[in-house]
Design a protein around this motif. Structure first.
Motif, short mmCIF file in Angstrom:
data_model
loop_
_atom_site.label_atom_id
_atom_site.label_comp_id
_atom_site.label_asym_id
_atom_site.label_seq_id
_atom_site.Cartn_x
_atom_site.Cartn_y
_atom_site.Cartn_z
N PRO A 53 0.81 -1.22 0.00
CA PRO A 53 0.00 0.00 0.00
C PRO A 53 0.85 1.27 0.00
O PRO A 53 0.49 2.26 -0.67
CB PRO A 53 -0.82 -0.12 1.29
CG PRO A 53 -0.86 -1.57 1.58
CD PRO A 53 0.46 -2.11 1.14
N THR A 54 1.98 1.25 0.72
CA THR A 54 2.84 2.45 0.77
C THR A 54 3.47 2.71 -0.59
O THR A 54 3.52 3.85 -1.08
CB THR A 54 3.93 2.28 1.84
OG1 THR A 54 3.31 2.03 3.11
CG2 THR A 54 4.80 3.52 1.93
N LEU A 112 0.82 4.02 -2.98
CA LEU A 112 0.48 5.41 -2.71
C LEU A 112 1.58 6.34 -3.22
O LEU A 112 1.29 7.40 -3.80
CB LEU A 112 0.26 5.61 -1.21
CG LEU A 112 -0.16 7.01 -0.76
CD1 LEU A 112 -1.50 7.39 -1.37
CD2 LEU A 112 -0.24 7.08 0.77
N ALA A 134 0.97 9.07 -6.16
CA ALA A 134 1.07 10.47 -5.73
C ALA A 134 2.25 11.19 -6.38
O ALA A 134 2.17 12.41 -6.64
CB ALA A 134 1.19 10.53 -4.21
N THR A 189 -13.98 1.56 -6.14
CA THR A 189 -12.61 1.63 -6.65
C THR A 189 -12.59 1.60 -8.18
O THR A 189 -11.89 2.39 -8.83
CB THR A 189 -11.77 0.47 -6.09
OG1 THR A 189 -11.75 0.55 -4.67
CG2 THR A 189 -10.35 0.50 -6.64
N LEU A 229 -5.89 8.65 -7.11
CA LEU A 229 -5.34 8.78 -5.75
C LEU A 229 -6.31 8.28 -4.68
O LEU A 229 -5.89 7.65 -3.70
CB LEU A 229 -4.98 10.26 -5.49
CG LEU A 229 -4.32 10.56 -4.14
CD1 LEU A 229 -3.02 9.75 -3.99
CD2 LEU A 229 -4.03 12.05 -4.00
N VAL A 265 -6.29 4.38 -3.92
CA VAL A 265 -5.03 3.93 -3.31
C VAL A 265 -4.93 4.47 -1.88
O VAL A 265 -4.50 3.77 -0.96
CB VAL A 265 -3.82 4.38 -4.15
CG1 VAL A 265 -2.52 4.00 -3.46
CG2 VAL A 265 -3.89 3.75 -5.53
N LEU A 266 -5.33 5.70 -1.68
CA LEU A 266 -5.30 6.29 -0.34
C LEU A 266 -6.24 5.53 0.60
O LEU A 266 -5.90 5.26 1.77
CB LEU A 266 -5.70 7.76 -0.41
CG LEU A 266 -5.68 8.53 0.92
CD1 LEU A 266 -4.27 8.54 1.50
CD2 LEU A 266 -6.18 9.96 0.71
N PHE A 282 -4.58 2.24 1.52
CA PHE A 282 -3.48 2.49 2.45
C PHE A 282 -4.00 2.71 3.87
O PHE A 282 -3.49 2.13 4.83
CB PHE A 282 -2.68 3.71 1.97
CG PHE A 282 -1.61 4.14 2.94
CD1 PHE A 282 -0.36 3.55 2.92
CD2 PHE A 282 -1.86 5.16 3.86
CE1 PHE A 282 0.62 3.94 3.81
CE2 PHE A 282 -0.88 5.55 4.76
CZ PHE A 282 0.36 4.95 4.73
N VAL A 317 -10.91 12.38 -2.76
CA VAL A 317 -9.74 12.32 -1.89
C VAL A 317 -10.07 12.90 -0.52
O VAL A 317 -9.70 12.35 0.52
CB VAL A 317 -8.54 13.05 -2.53
CG1 VAL A 317 -7.39 13.15 -1.54
CG2 VAL A 317 -8.09 12.32 -3.80
#
Length: 769
Positions: free
Chosen positions: A120-121, A124, A128, A175, A185, A188-189, A192, A693
């Motif tokens: 996930p990191t 992201l 981003a 999604t 974004l 994925v955010l 995360f 977001v």
């Protein structure tokens, strides 16, 4: 997967996937709540699967948690086959001792956190930071989104295959639609922040892994035949080859073979098997097996951590069972909101033709937030509980205790000290010496962990008298014990036991005996069906008992005391500890205590707790909504209890209630923290076209805030202060010497027709030997 052929089950077993991550899945199977055989069969089938690493069964919550190899092919489909196969009535019994390699569980640590958050990191960061001008930018970020959301997609499809709707379908649809719109974004955010919330929950679980209930008190002592002599040895000092004598109410402390004796045992703690099984010479028994009736001598073949239960406990340092009604209820409401959310999305699109606004209702997912925040709060409380001196068996016990409004206390060993004192011996048969009497008593009582037994053994030892051998030993909980000693039929117990065994006894004379009038507990001794002696003993009231009862009453909790002891002793203890006359029930046999609890429950309107420590309390403990015992309680009580007061003091009960109520207060805060922002962002998305977001930051941020709120238990909670209250007394000679004979005598054991007429016919005599 191991290929196994099963007979077709007679009926389909309903189940649902509650939570799923690669390598771990939690299933809810309602049939587990009422079908013990099904649970054992299911357990046995799963441990045979090569892909399964570890399973945990929570029958009360109808929950099955499975850890498996992440690379397993279609695991949920295979698990579904096993769930159905276990219902086959023609399947031969498979359940037995769980293979140790199926119980292996690697504790959560920093590497787990890194592994959990790595993808996930990375996803992201890519979405981003990757420049929009990058060639094939849409394809790259779409691939990243699919990779990070793949577990959600898989779970959604598998749930659809079983025609089950849950929040994963909403998450997947949300999604996909945002990705197609070019909003990369937000998905994925969201993934995360969801994974971060789960990681925080697992970190909290790791903190509680070390607190595992051990059914065998390492300080408890057993009589052992070693080197030709009989010794009293603690569990921690037992050796291979010892001949361990185990009586009714005690757990077998070793793995071994029965040398002599016969008994009925229960193996529920280790195997989940609640059936009563006969036990005869030559039979193998395992440590933690509870002797319900009879007595056996076991030759130790494995002790301590080498026993099956010892090995299992080494591997059982895992997250406590967390399923609670409030969590299940919240998840159910969330699942029921799925179709309405989809319907609202369709209506909004039809009315506005604005896809951005129409997607907003699909973000209605307070179930996932609650599913993370509530377990975190429960885990934090279970982790912190030992710091205030208590052990909760599971989150369900914590939730129930927060709502308790009636607590019933046993007297002997609970409100009074476990160790009693012999205060008088009255010989009734001419020619009988006190030395002979004490020899009989020490012999028949040597295998019982009861205040009177401990007191008589100490009293005899001080006079240089040790117990001998016996035969035909029978223990009747709540009444007494019978055995043959050197050809003499010895009976030790209550007047009721004497009457049951046809021993002539004058109840009117006993009622006027000086020992009874001075509030002593009474034990009768008969030899060959003739009453030969009376023994009087006293238990000092626990120093903290009056303070605890006062603190509970200040919390508006009704407190009652029950005892098999006679009227004078019970009222003396009641006066000392702060019970009012109508809260004291005397002459109670185990079945009478159960009837009393049924009366207090009032059809489920009240939550009733029972606090006891003896073998004769286990029936009432099993019937109560929540059962509580002390760390020095009998093995039977410790295995039955939902809550154990680890410091062996009653103050832990007040601390446990305060902790549970604080946790439920935090949980209610968390529900508001999750639901209100979640609903708000949906409304804002529909009416104000809120950016996705920002919506993710608000809704998922609220979940993380709720988790941090849960962790306050670990950092900010402090034990409550209990105002010191001294026991009341009217005599310098001791609490139990209160001259109640100067006051009008009343009996408080008549509370309705639910009690047996036998217990009501002798309203002043039986004690608890």
């Amino acid at each position: 997967m191991t290929a196994t052929t099963f007979s077709p089950p007679p009926a389909k077993v309903y189940y649902e996937v509650v939570h799923h991550l690669p390598g771990r899945v939690r299933l809810r199977i309602p049939r587990l709540q009422y079908d013990d055989r099904y649970g054992r069969q299911l357990q046995a089938l799963f441990v045979q699967e090569e892909s399964v690493q570890q399973i945990r069964l929570n029958l009360a919550a109808a929950s099955l948690i499975i850890r498996y190899h992440p690379e397993a092919h279609h695991p949920l489909h295979r698990f579904g086959q096993l769930i159905q196969a276990a219902a086959d009535e023609h399947l031969p019994p498979l359940a037995g001792m769980l293979p140790i390699d199926k119980l292996v569980y690697s504790p959560w640590n920093a590497s787990d956190f890194i592994e959990k958050m790595a993808l996930p990191t990375l996803a992201l960061a890519i979405v981003a930071l990757l420049p929009v001008q990058t060639p094939f930018y849409p394809a790259i970020v779409a691939t990243v989104i699919v990779a990070v959301a793949l577990p959600t997609f898989q779970e959604a499809l598998e749930n659809l295959e079983h025609r089950h709707l849950n929040v994963t379908q909403l998450e997947s649809l949300w999604t996909i639609l945002h990705t197609l719109q070019g909003e990369y974004l937000a998905p994925v955010l969201a993934a995360f922040m969801n994974r971060l919330g789960e990681a925080l929950r697992d970190m909290t679980a790791q903190g509680g892994e070390k607190q595992v209930f051990d059914p065998l008190d390492q300080q408890r002592t057993y009589w052992v035949e070693r080197g030709g002599t009989r010794q009293n040895v603690s569990v921690g000092e037992l050796q291979v080859g010892d001949r361990v004598i185990v009586a009714a109410g005690s757990a077998v402390p070793v793995d071994g073979t029965v040398l002599w004796g016969s008994a009925v045992i229960q193996r529920q703690f280790l195997t989940g098997e609640s059936d009563l099984l006969p036990c005869e010479p030559g039979q193998t028994v395992l440590a933690s097996s509870l002797v319900v009736r009879g007595q056996i001598c076991v030759v130790a073949q494995a002790v301590g951590e080498e026993t099956q239960v010892g090995k299992t406990l080494q591997l059982a340092r895992q997250a406590p069972q967390l399923d609670t009604r409030i969590q299940n209820y919240a998840e159910e409401i969330s699942n029921q909101a799925i179709l309405p959310a989809m319907g609202v999305a369709a209506i909004v699109y039809g009315a506005t033709l604005d896809a951005h606004r129409a997607i907003a209702p699909l973000q209605l997912d307070f179930g996932s937030g609650i599913g993370i925040a509530i377990p975190t709060a429960i885990l934090a409380a279970l982790t912190h509980a030992p710091h205030v001196g208590v052990y909760f068996r599971n989150g369900r016990a914590l939730e129930l205790l927060s709502r308790v409004n009636v607590i019933v206390f046993d007297k002997t060993g609970t409100l009074t000290e476990v160790k009693g004192t012999i205060v008088g011996v009255n010989l009734l048969k001419p020619g009988l010496s006190e030395q002979t009497l004490l020899y009989w008593l020490a012999t028949v009582e040597q295998s019982i962990n009861h205040p009177f037994a401990l007191a008589i053994l100490e009293y005899a030892a001080e006079r240089g008298i040790e117990g001998g051998t016996y035969s035909d030993w029978v223990y009747e909980p709540g009444k007494g014990v019978a055995a043959t000693v050197e050809g003499q039929d010895i009976l030790v117990g209550t007047p009721q036991l004497m009457r049951d065994r046809q021993v002539p006894i004058d109840l009117d004379e006993l009622r006027t005996h000086e020992g009874v009038l001075w509030n002593r507990s009474l034990v009768c001794v008969a030899c060959n069906r003739e009453l030969v002696a009376l023994v009087f003993y006293s238990n000092p009231v626990r120093s903290e008992a009056a303070s605890v009862i006062a603190a509970l009453q200040q919390r508006h909790i009704e407190c009652y005391m029950v005892t098999g002891d006679h009227h004078e002793v019970a009222n003396a203890v009641g006066y000392a500890t702060g019970f009012r006359p109508g809260q004291i029930y005397t002459n109670m046999l185990p079945e009478d205590k159960v009837a009393l609890l049924e009366k207090f429950k009032n059809g489920g309107e009240k939550v009733v707790a029972y606090v006891g420590e003896g073998f004769n309390d286990t029936a009432a403990m099993a019937y109560a909504d929540i059962s509580i015992t002390l760390s020095d309680g009998s093995d039977a009580a410790r295995q039955t209890a939902d809550l154990i007061l680890m410091n062996n003091r009653l103050e832990g009960l007040v601390q446990a209630i305060a902790l549970s109520q604080e946790v439920m207060h935090i949980i209610n805060q968390n529900i508001a923290l999750v639901v209100i922002p979640n609903v708000s962002v949906v409304l804002a998305g529909v009416f104000l076209s809120l950016h996705p977001v920002i919506a993710v930051l608000i809704s998922n941020g609220a979940t993380l805030l709720a988790e941090l709120n849960s962790l306050r238990i670990l950092t900010d909670y402090r034990p409550v202060k209990i105002e010191r209250k001294c026991s009341r007394s009217r005599s310098q000679a001791g609490v139990l010497d209160i001259p109640w004979k100067k006051r009008p005598r009343r009996s408080f054991d008549h509370f309705g027709s639910q009690l047996s007429s036998q217990s009501l016919s002798n309203s002043h005599l039986p004690s608890e030997p």
